[in-house]
Design a protein around this motif. Structure first.
Motif, PDB file in Angstrom:
ATOM      1  N   SER A  73       0.807  -1.222   0.000  1.00 47.09           N
ATOM      2  CA  SER A  73       0.000   0.000   0.000  1.00 47.09           C
ATOM      3  C   SER A  73       0.837   1.267   0.000  1.00 47.09           C
ATOM      4  CB  SER A  73      -0.959   0.002   1.189  1.00 47.09           C
ATOM      5  OG  SER A  73      -0.225   0.001   2.388  1.00 47.09           O
ATOM      6  N   TRP A  74       2.026   1.219   0.552  1.00 46.07           N
ATOM      7  CA  TRP A  74       2.854   2.422   0.667  1.00 46.07           C
ATOM      8  C   TRP A  74       3.855   2.583  -0.477  1.00 46.07           C
ATOM      9  CZ3 TRP A  74       7.793   0.799   0.626  1.00 46.07           C
ATOM     10  CH2 TRP A  74       8.062  -0.482   1.113  1.00 46.07           C
ATOM     11  N   CYS A  75       3.866   1.662  -1.410  1.00 50.95           N
ATOM     12  CA  CYS A  75       4.874   1.621  -2.478  1.00 50.95           C
ATOM     13  C   CYS A  75       4.536   2.597  -3.611  1.00 50.95           C
ATOM     14  CB  CYS A  75       4.943   0.179  -2.995  1.00 50.95           C
ATOM     15  SG  CYS A  75       5.720  -0.026  -4.580  1.00 50.95           S
ATOM     16  N   PRO A  76       5.392   3.593  -3.883  1.00 49.31           N
ATOM     17  CA  PRO A  76       5.107   4.561  -4.953  1.00 49.31           C
ATOM     18  C   PRO A  76       4.968   3.914  -6.339  1.00 49.31           C
ATOM     19  CG  PRO A  76       6.925   5.335  -3.585  1.00 49.31           C
ATOM     20  CD  PRO A  76       6.624   3.934  -3.170  1.00 49.31           C
ATOM     21  N   GLU A  77       5.822   2.953  -6.653  1.00 46.02           N
ATOM     22  CA  GLU A  77       5.730   2.287  -7.955  1.00 46.02           C
ATOM     23  C   GLU A  77       4.424   1.480  -8.055  1.00 46.02           C
ATOM     24  OE1 GLU A  77       8.156   2.565 -10.593  1.00 46.02           O
ATOM     25  OE2 GLU A  77       8.617   4.237  -9.270  1.00 46.02           O
ATOM     26  N   CYS A  78       3.955   0.947  -6.948  1.00 45.62           N
ATOM     27  CA  CYS A  78       2.683   0.218  -6.931  1.00 45.62           C
ATOM     28  C   CYS A  78       1.533   1.179  -7.245  1.00 45.62           C
ATOM     29  CB  CYS A  78       2.466  -0.457  -5.579  1.00 45.62           C
ATOM     30  SG  CYS A  78       3.717  -1.706  -5.187  1.00 45.62           S
ATOM     31  N   HIS A  79       1.583   2.373  -6.679  1.00 50.52           N
ATOM     32  CA  HIS A  79       0.554   3.376  -6.959  1.00 50.52           C
ATOM     33  C   HIS A  79       0.596   3.781  -8.431  1.00 50.52           C
ATOM     34  CE1 HIS A  79      -0.918   4.065  -2.879  1.00 50.52           C
ATOM     35  NE2 HIS A  79       0.315   3.795  -2.515  1.00 50.52           N
ATOM     36  N   ARG A  80       1.787   3.903  -8.979  1.00 48.96           N
ATOM     37  CA  ARG A  80       1.909   4.305 -10.388  1.00 48.96           C
ATOM     38  C   ARG A  80       1.353   3.229 -11.320  1.00 48.96           C
ATOM     39  NH1 ARG A  80       7.265   6.988 -12.087  1.00 48.96           N
ATOM     40  NH2 ARG A  80       5.845   7.928 -13.578  1.00 48.96           N
ATOM     41  N   ILE A  81       1.589   1.957 -11.000  1.00 50.15           N
ATOM     42  CA  ILE A  81       1.061   0.897 -11.864  1.00 50.15           C
ATOM     43  C   ILE A  81      -0.466   0.854 -11.758  1.00 50.15           C
ATOM     44  CG2 ILE A  81       1.150  -1.137 -10.348  1.00 50.15           C
ATOM     45  CD1 ILE A  81       2.485  -2.627 -12.716  1.00 50.15           C
ATOM     46  N   LEU A  82      -1.010   1.128 -10.571  1.00 44.74           N
ATOM     47  CA  LEU A  82      -2.462   1.203 -10.411  1.00 44.74           C
ATOM     48  C   LEU A  82      -3.035   2.359 -11.238  1.00 44.74           C
ATOM     49  CD1 LEU A  82      -2.789   0.460  -6.603  1.00 44.74           C
ATOM     50  CD2 LEU A  82      -3.710  -0.941  -8.468  1.00 44.74           C
ATOM     51  N   GLU A  83      -2.339   3.489 -11.236  1.00 43.50           N
ATOM     52  CA  GLU A  83      -2.770   4.629 -12.047  1.00 43.50           C
ATOM     53  C   GLU A  83      -2.749   4.272 -13.533  1.00 43.50           C
ATOM     54  OE1 GLU A  83       0.039   7.607 -10.892  1.00 43.50           O
ATOM     55  OE2 GLU A  83      -0.863   7.877  -8.917  1.00 43.50           O
ATOM     56  N   LEU A  84      -1.712   3.568 -13.957  1.00 43.81           N
ATOM     57  CA  LEU A  84      -1.607   3.166 -15.364  1.00 43.81           C
ATOM     58  C   LEU A  84      -2.743   2.212 -15.741  1.00 43.81           C
ATOM     59  CD1 LEU A  84      -0.151   3.068 -18.083  1.00 43.81           C
ATOM     60  CD2 LEU A  84       1.340   1.304 -17.118  1.00 43.81           C
ATOM     61  N   LEU A  85      -3.024   1.261 -14.874  1.00 42.22           N
ATOM     62  CA  LEU A  85      -4.115   0.326 -15.157  1.00 42.22           C
ATOM     63  C   LEU A  85      -5.455   1.055 -15.232  1.00 42.22           C
ATOM     64  CD1 LEU A  85      -2.987  -2.705 -12.966  1.00 42.22           C
ATOM     65  CD2 LEU A  85      -2.981  -2.558 -15.478  1.00 42.22           C
ATOM     66  N   GLU A  86      -5.654   2.028 -14.359  1.00 37.71           N
ATOM     67  CA  GLU A  86      -6.897   2.818 -14.419  1.00 37.71           C
ATOM     68  C   GLU A  86      -6.949   3.606 -15.733  1.00 37.71           C
ATOM     69  OE1 GLU A  86      -9.635   5.782 -11.761  1.00 37.71           O
ATOM     70  OE2 GLU A  86      -7.468   5.908 -11.464  1.00 37.71           O
ATOM     71  N   LEU A  87      -5.830   4.169 -16.131  1.00 34.40           N
ATOM     72  CA  LEU A  87      -5.762   4.948 -17.363  1.00 34.40           C
ATOM     73  C   LEU A  87      -6.159   4.124 -18.591  1.00 34.40           C
ATOM     74  CD1 LEU A  87      -4.715   7.668 -18.691  1.00 34.40           C
ATOM     75  CD2 LEU A  87      -2.558   6.443 -18.990  1.00 34.40           C
ATOM     76  N   VAL A  88      -5.819   2.835 -18.603  1.00 31.69           N
ATOM     77  CA  VAL A  88      -6.128   1.993 -19.760  1.00 31.69           C
ATOM     78  C   VAL A  88      -7.473   1.283 -19.616  1.00 31.69           C
ATOM     79  CG1 VAL A  88      -3.716   1.683 -20.400  1.00 31.69           C
ATOM     80  CG2 VAL A  88      -4.811  -0.004 -18.923  1.00 31.69           C
ATOM     81  N   GLY A  89      -8.238   1.623 -18.574  1.00 35.90           N
ATOM     82  CA  GLY A  89      -9.597   1.102 -18.468  1.00 35.90           C
ATOM     83  C   GLY A  89      -9.814   0.014 -17.441  1.00 35.90           C
ATOM     84  N   LEU A  90      -8.874  -0.175 -16.544  1.00 37.39           N
ATOM     85  CA  LEU A  90      -9.019  -1.189 -15.503  1.00 37.39           C
ATOM     86  C   LEU A  90      -8.900  -0.499 -14.134  1.00 37.39           C
ATOM     87  CD1 LEU A  90      -9.407  -4.262 -15.233  1.00 37.39           C
ATOM     88  CD2 LEU A  90      -6.940  -4.433 -15.006  1.00 37.39           C
ATOM     89  N   PRO A  91     -10.002   0.120 -13.665  1.00 32.88           N
ATOM     90  CA  PRO A  91      -9.939   0.917 -12.447  1.00 32.88           C
ATOM     91  C   PRO A  91      -9.865   0.119 -11.153  1.00 32.88           C
ATOM     92  CG  PRO A  91     -12.170   0.879 -13.266  1.00 32.88           C
ATOM     93  CD  PRO A  91     -11.320   0.156 -14.285  1.00 32.88           C
ATOM     94  N   ASP A  92     -10.199  -1.156 -11.189  1.00 35.20           N
ATOM     95  CA  ASP A  92     -10.255  -1.934  -9.950  1.00 35.20           C
ATOM     96  C   ASP A  92      -9.585  -3.295 -10.139  1.00 35.20           C
ATOM     97  OD1 ASP A  92     -10.944  -2.404  -7.303  1.00 35.20           O
ATOM     98  OD2 ASP A  92     -12.910  -3.195  -7.824  1.00 35.20           O
ATOM     99  N   PRO A  93      -8.269  -3.298 -10.325  1.00 39.94           N
ATOM    100  CA  PRO A  93      -7.591  -4.573 -10.561  1.00 39.94           C
ATOM    101  C   PRO A  93      -7.539  -5.434  -9.295  1.00 39.94           C
ATOM    102  CG  PRO A  93      -5.980  -2.838 -10.314  1.00 39.94           C
ATOM    103  CD  PRO A  93      -7.336  -2.179 -10.304  1.00 39.94           C
ATOM    104  N   HIS A  94      -7.298  -6.696  -9.477  1.00 40.61           N
ATOM    105  CA  HIS A  94      -7.177  -7.643  -8.369  1.00 40.61           C
ATOM    106  C   HIS A  94      -5.781  -7.469  -7.759  1.00 40.61           C
ATOM    107  CE1 HIS A  94      -7.855 -12.035  -6.946  1.00 40.61           C
ATOM    108  NE2 HIS A  94      -7.084 -11.392  -6.110  1.00 40.61           N
ATOM    109  N   VAL A  95      -5.743  -6.963  -6.533  1.00 41.67           N
ATOM    110  CA  VAL A  95      -4.486  -6.663  -5.862  1.00 41.67           C
ATOM    111  C   VAL A  95      -4.330  -7.572  -4.646  1.00 41.67           C
ATOM    112  CG1 VAL A  95      -3.159  -4.906  -4.616  1.00 41.67           C
ATOM    113  CG2 VAL A  95      -4.549  -4.252  -6.599  1.00 41.67           C
TER     114      VAL A  95
END
Length: 159
Positions: A73-95
């Motif tokens: 939850s605190w990982c900056p790169e993890c947040h960035r990959i979540l942002e990228l997935l949301e940008l391409v149409g996957l707002p709620d990936p399985h984490v």
């Protein structure tokens, strides 16, 4: 980076954080509405195996779900990959957040990740059982036009 600043300015980052908190609370309370599907996490986080103690657990999870993101939850790169997935149409990936598991098993989970992804670091994204790597590799796939087709092949995003 610039993407994070832009998401913060538009309010998308706040919504993403709120969604993650809500999903985590619902899962913790057993109110997750994703029963019996193969996209989101199972109710109460019960994958039918024990991450970090069952050596086949990660393999079973990676093979069962079309997309899995191992994260912190605190990982900056993890947040960035979540942002990228949301940008391409996957707002709620399985984490799968490693912090949701006892500290004593985190090194074991990372060892299992190394066996599958050849890296112990997070984020670690899998689509259709294939390790795509962390943020740098996944964002490069996106720049090369290869990420969205992989998500489409997995049935996760539409054209």
């Amino acid at each position: 980076g610039d993407e994070t600043v832009q998401m913060e300015k538009t309010g998308k980052l706040q919504r993403l954080v709120e969604q993650a908190v809500q999903q985590q609370e619902e899962t913790a309370n057993g109110n997750n509405s994703l029963d019996n599907n193969t996209i989101g996490p199972p109710p109460n986080g019960d994958y039918g195996c024990k991450l970090g103690t069952d050596p086949d657990c990660i393999t079973n999870i990676i093979n069962r779900y079309p997309l899995i993101l191992f994260s912190l939850s605190w990982c900056p790169e993890c947040h960035r990959i979540l942002e990228l997935l949301e940008l391409v149409g996957l707002p709620d990936p399985h984490v799968i957040d490693l912090e949701d598991h006892p500290k004593r098993v985190e090194p074991l989970i990372r060892h299992e990740l190394f066996q599958k992804a050849h890296s112990k670091s997070v984020p670690s994204l899998f689509i259709n059982g294939e390790s795509l790597g962390g943020y740098a590799k996944v964002s490069q796939l996106h720049r090369d036009g290869q990420l969205v087709p992989k998500l489409q092949d997995a049935g996760l995003v539409q054209l």
